[in-house]
Design an enzyme around this catalytic site. Structure first.
Site, short mmCIF file in Angstrom:
data_model
loop_
_atom_site.label_atom_id
_atom_site.label_comp_id
_atom_site.label_asym_id
_atom_site.label_seq_id
_atom_site.Cartn_x
_atom_site.Cartn_y
_atom_site.Cartn_z
N THR A 71 0.86 -1.18 0.00
CA THR A 71 0.00 0.00 0.00
C THR A 71 0.89 1.23 0.00
O THR A 71 1.89 1.28 0.73
CB THR A 71 -0.97 0.09 1.20
OG1 THR A 71 -1.50 1.43 1.24
CG2 THR A 71 -0.34 -0.19 2.54
N ILE A 72 0.51 2.20 -0.81
CA ILE A 72 1.29 3.45 -0.77
C ILE A 72 1.12 4.13 0.58
O ILE A 72 1.93 4.95 0.96
CB ILE A 72 0.91 4.43 -1.92
CG1 ILE A 72 -0.54 4.91 -1.81
CG2 ILE A 72 1.18 3.83 -3.27
CD1 ILE A 72 -0.81 6.15 -2.63
N ASP A 73 0.04 3.80 1.31
CA ASP A 73 -0.25 4.48 2.57
C ASP A 73 0.70 4.11 3.71
O ASP A 73 0.76 4.81 4.71
CB ASP A 73 -1.68 4.16 3.04
CG ASP A 73 -2.74 4.73 2.10
OD1 ASP A 73 -2.37 5.53 1.22
OD2 ASP A 73 -3.92 4.38 2.26
N VAL A 96 -1.80 10.18 -9.21
CA VAL A 96 -0.43 10.35 -9.72
C VAL A 96 0.54 9.66 -8.76
O VAL A 96 1.55 9.08 -9.18
CB VAL A 96 -0.09 11.86 -9.82
CG1 VAL A 96 1.38 12.08 -10.10
CG2 VAL A 96 -0.93 12.51 -10.90
#
Ligand code: F6P
Length: 356
Positions: free
Chosen positions: A140-142, A287
């Site tokens: 996850t980018i989180d 993005v």
């Protein structure tokens, strides 16, 4: 001393068929994991692979894609996922677990490698409890998954956000404007914290700490007083202290998460109205999730993939491979999905030193 043994595989294990899926929001590095899993599994253990399409929809509907060495050639630096992804929550579908089991049996799939975040791995954990052989790989980018120091995708997202903030600094200064940059982070402010620190934000607002709009306005004014344009980095899930500002709420997805977005614009309007200075907002949105992974994420994703196959080989099902320090370890899926890894107060305090 470390030993370097030559790997052999027995006939019974060579018949092993492993399914691979990617679920939830995509993130840079997913293809690197898929490549590592397939390359290691075929080379060292003679496994066969089946790709399941679009997260849990794949095993639920028997939607597959061939996955062999040729299918994973050239995908290491590619963003997205060659398997597709979705937020299908099979636990919300009646008979979903039985359908997955039947489809796996029909396809001769002995084990699953599920690459995902809290939702995908939460389902993986429940499937494992009902007898399915699953290994989880955190993504996850989180960066909000518990029991792993970092998730791949995060480093790439932070780099993209940092570059964007650097660029916004110069245009904000030229026009004497305040710029509010909204980054992703539904429940955790890791991307905001890291990109804001790296790019010298005027103030960073995260979901873990409801903000005081009066204090934010003071920071903005003090930055203008020093002839310097303020950049406010806000995580999409950040919110003001109770009763301070009215915010719109969005629809929910299959896992019950509200579709966010809007805090950046609301904040810019409030700042402009209170300071009389022109304020604009920029939403970085998807993005941050698209495009090629950073070198750090490629290496992390590759190591996780290699170790996921090792866990399959050792039948260490019900576990997730994780980064702890510099080592890849195994943790129980429940440890990874019981609670979210949010930004601790002391980490936020380090960033606060530079506010205003
Ligand atoms: O889970 C990763 C994430 O990018 C979050 O930061 C964000 O809130 C969410 O996914 C957006 O999901 P979607 O692309 O489905 O709107």
């Amino acid at each position: 001393m470390a030993s370097y043994a030559v790997k052999t595989h027995n006939v019974e294990e060579s018949r092993m068929r492993v399914g691979v899926l990617t679920g939830g929001g995509d993130c840079p590095g997913l293809n690197a994991v898929i490549r590592a899993v397939v390359r290691r599994g075929i080379k060292d253990y003679g496994y066969e692979f089946i790709g399941f399409r679009d997260g849990w929809r794949g095993p639920l509907e028997g939607a597959t894609k061939p996955l062999d060495i040729s299918a994973v050639r050239g995908i290491l630096p590619r963003g997205g996922t060659i398997l597709g992804s979705s937020r299908t929550n099979l636990m919300k579908i009646e008979g979903g677990v039985e359908r997955v089991k039947d489809n796996m049996a029909g396809l001769g799939v002995d084990a699953l490698v599920a690459i995902g975040g809290e939702d995908t791995l939460g389902v993986a954990r429940q499937l494992h409890d009902s007898g399915v052989n699953v290994i989880g790989v955190p993504k996850t980018i989180d960066n909000d998954l518990n029991a792993t120091d970092y998730t791949f995708g995060f480093d790439t997202a932070v780099n993209i956000a940092t570059e964007a903030i650097d660029r916004l600094h110069t245009t904000a200064e030229s026009h004497h404007r305040a710029l509010v940059v909204e980054v992703m982070g539904r429940h955790a402010g890791w991307i905001a914290l890291h990109s804001g620190m790296a790019a010298g934000a005027n103030v960073i607002l995260i979901p873990e700490r409801p903000f005081d709009i009066d204090q934010v306005v003071k920071y903005v004014e003090s930055r203008f007083e020093t002839q310097y344009a303020p950049i406010i980095v806000v995580a999409e899930g950040a919110h003001p202290q109770e009763g301070q500002m009215e915010l719109a709420t969005g629809e929910k997805d299959a896992f019950g998460h509200v579709r966010l977005g809007g805090i950046g614009q609301a904040l810019a309007e409030e700042i402009e109205q209170r300071t009389g200075k022109e304020s604009r907002s920029v939403v970085l949105g998807h993005v941050q999730r698209g495009g090629t992974p950073s070198a750090f994420d490629r290496v992390l994703a590759t190591r996780l993939g290699v170790n996921a196959i090792e866990a399959v080989h050792e039948k260490s099902f019900g576990n997730m491979v994780a980064l702890q320090g510099t080592d890849i370890v195994r943790v129980d899926l429940s440890e990874a999905t019981d609670t979210l890894k949010t930004v601790p107060p002391e980490r936020y305090e380090e960033a606060e030193v530079f506010f205003g």
